[in-house]
Design a protein around this motif. Structure first.
Motif, mmCIF file in Angstrom:
data_model
loop_
_atom_site.group_PDB
_atom_site.id
_atom_site.type_symbol
_atom_site.label_atom_id
_atom_site.label_comp_id
_atom_site.label_asym_id
_atom_site.label_seq_id
_atom_site.Cartn_x
_atom_site.Cartn_y
_atom_site.Cartn_z
ATOM 1 N N GLU A 204 0.814 -1.223 0.000
ATOM 2 C CA GLU A 204 0.000 0.000 0.000
ATOM 3 C C GLU A 204 0.847 1.271 0.000
ATOM 4 N N LYS A 205 2.058 1.205 0.505
ATOM 5 C CA LYS A 205 2.963 2.367 0.547
ATOM 6 C C LYS A 205 4.179 2.138 -0.352
ATOM 7 N N LEU A 206 3.989 1.373 -1.403
ATOM 8 C CA LEU A 206 5.057 1.022 -2.331
ATOM 9 C C LEU A 206 5.848 2.236 -2.813
ATOM 10 N N LYS A 207 5.162 3.314 -3.123
ATOM 11 C CA LYS A 207 5.843 4.509 -3.635
ATOM 12 C C LYS A 207 6.805 5.107 -2.620
ATOM 13 N N ASP A 208 6.580 4.855 -1.329
ATOM 14 C CA ASP A 208 7.455 5.390 -0.282
ATOM 15 C C ASP A 208 8.780 4.641 -0.182
ATOM 16 N N TRP A 209 8.793 3.363 -0.546
ATOM 17 C CA TRP A 209 10.009 2.579 -0.339
ATOM 18 C C TRP A 209 10.629 1.978 -1.591
ATOM 19 N N GLN A 210 9.945 2.029 -2.716
ATOM 20 C CA GLN A 210 10.488 1.359 -3.903
ATOM 21 C C GLN A 210 11.809 1.963 -4.368
ATOM 22 N N GLY A 211 11.987 3.278 -4.257
ATOM 23 C CA GLY A 211 13.234 3.905 -4.695
ATOM 24 C C GLY A 211 14.434 3.413 -3.903
ATOM 25 N N ALA A 212 14.294 3.325 -2.585
ATOM 26 C CA ALA A 212 15.391 2.838 -1.747
ATOM 27 C C ALA A 212 15.650 1.353 -1.974
ATOM 28 N N ALA A 213 14.610 0.604 -2.317
ATOM 29 C CA ALA A 213 14.765 -0.836 -2.555
ATOM 30 C C ALA A 213 15.701 -1.115 -3.725
ATOM 31 N N SER A 214 15.664 -0.255 -4.721
ATOM 32 C CA SER A 214 16.477 -0.509 -5.919
ATOM 33 C C SER A 214 17.965 -0.293 -5.687
ATOM 34 N N GLY A 215 18.338 0.320 -4.578
ATOM 35 C CA GLY A 215 19.745 0.615 -4.343
ATOM 36 C C GLY A 215 20.467 -0.329 -3.407
ATOM 37 N N ILE A 216 19.800 -1.374 -2.930
ATOM 38 C CA ILE A 216 20.417 -2.256 -1.938
ATOM 39 C C ILE A 216 21.671 -2.943 -2.481
ATOM 40 N N ALA A 217 21.576 -3.570 -3.627
ATOM 41 C CA ALA A 217 22.720 -4.315 -4.176
ATOM 42 C C ALA A 217 23.907 -3.389 -4.445
ATOM 43 N N ASP A 218 23.636 -2.221 -5.023
ATOM 44 C CA ASP A 218 24.721 -1.271 -5.283
ATOM 45 C C ASP A 218 25.358 -0.804 -3.983
ATOM 46 N N TYR A 219 24.537 -0.581 -2.971
ATOM 47 C CA TYR A 219 25.059 -0.137 -1.680
ATOM 48 C C TYR A 219 25.966 -1.210 -1.080
ATOM 49 N N VAL A 220 25.516 -2.452 -1.098
ATOM 50 C CA VAL A 220 26.313 -3.548 -0.530
ATOM 51 C C VAL A 220 27.625 -3.704 -1.280
ATOM 52 N N SER A 221 27.586 -3.656 -2.609
ATOM 53 C CA SER A 221 28.822 -3.840 -3.369
ATOM 54 C C SER A 221 29.763 -2.647 -3.231
ATOM 55 N N SER A 222 29.234 -1.472 -2.949
ATOM 56 C CA SER A 222 30.086 -0.296 -2.778
ATOM 57 C C SER A 222 30.590 -0.131 -1.340
ATOM 58 N N TRP A 223 29.698 -0.336 -0.382
ATOM 59 C CA TRP A 223 30.016 -0.003 1.005
ATOM 60 C C TRP A 223 30.189 -1.207 1.915
ATOM 61 N N GLY A 224 29.687 -2.364 1.525
ATOM 62 C CA GLY A 224 29.916 -3.571 2.314
ATOM 63 C C GLY A 224 28.781 -3.951 3.246
ATOM 64 N N MET A 225 28.945 -5.121 3.827
ATOM 65 C CA MET A 225 27.933 -5.720 4.687
ATOM 66 C C MET A 225 27.708 -4.936 5.981
ATOM 67 N N GLU A 226 28.779 -4.495 6.590
ATOM 68 C CA GLU A 226 28.633 -3.835 7.884
ATOM 69 C C GLU A 226 27.852 -2.530 7.762
ATOM 70 N N ARG A 227 28.104 -1.772 6.729
ATOM 71 C CA ARG A 227 27.352 -0.530 6.534
ATOM 72 C C ARG A 227 25.915 -0.817 6.114
ATOM 73 N N PHE A 228 25.718 -1.872 5.308
ATOM 74 C CA PHE A 228 24.349 -2.266 4.981
ATOM 75 C C PHE A 228 23.581 -2.566 6.263
ATOM 76 N N TRP A 229 24.196 -3.328 7.154
ATOM 77 C CA TRP A 229 23.523 -3.714 8.391
ATOM 78 C C TRP A 229 23.117 -2.465 9.179
ATOM 79 N N ALA A 230 24.026 -1.523 9.268
ATOM 80 C CA ALA A 230 23.731 -0.280 10.000
ATOM 81 C C ALA A 230 22.573 0.479 9.344
ATOM 82 N N MET A 231 22.544 0.541 8.023
ATOM 83 C CA MET A 231 21.478 1.262 7.322
ATOM 84 C C MET A 231 20.147 0.522 7.413
#
Length: 144
Positions: free
Chosen positions: A21-48
């Motif tokens: 129901e709130k897809l528009k609120d979170w879909q943009g951030a969802a698309s960046g997870i893989a790029d974030y992990v490959s750029s910044w790593g697991m520990e920063r992903f966990w914190a975010m």
């Protein structure tokens, strides 16, 4: 710790559809997870993925809460699915604090660290796939 793609799809889809129901609120951030992990790593992903506003490592409520909580809904889904898959074998739980996760991650051997990272990127890709399918259905229903 073999994981079938069906099992991964099922876990991701079940959790994502609670926030449709709130897809528009979170879909943009969802698309960046893989790029974030490959750029910044697991520990920063966990914190975010663990919003400072939330307690106990729960998935942010996509329907209520602050804009920040809704924005990181899919990140919480990724963390919880990862833990469902490897939690018992690697002793990683979704409610772990960032400091506890960092300690545990650093004590894993190199192969386990790579496995965890690769699996999270696969989960992120699965989240992106289902997010787009949910968006397609929502757009189709809005146009009718």
């Amino acid at each position: 710790m073999p994981v079938s793609s069906y099992e991964l799809d099922r876990e991701v889809f079940q959790l994502l559809k609670t926030g449709v129901e709130k897809l528009k609120d979170w879909q943009g951030a969802a698309s960046g997870i893989a790029d974030y992990v490959s750029s910044w790593g697991m520990e920063r992903f966990w914190a975010m993925s663990r919003s400072p506003v939330l307690k106990d490592g729960i998935i942010p409520d996509a329907e209520a809460g602050s804009d920040e909580q809704r924005r990181y809904f899919a990140w919480g889904v990724a963390r919880v699915v990862l833990c469902k898959i490897v939690g018992n074998d690697l002793k990683i739980e979704p409610e772990m604090t960032t400091a506890d996760f960092q300690d545990r991650f650093r004590n894993l051997n190199f192969n386990q660290q790579v496995l965890l990272t690769d699996l999270l990127i696969e989960i992120a890709d699965t989240i992106q796939f289902w997010t787009m399918r949910l968006k397609d259905v929502q757009d189709r229903n809005d146009s009718v």
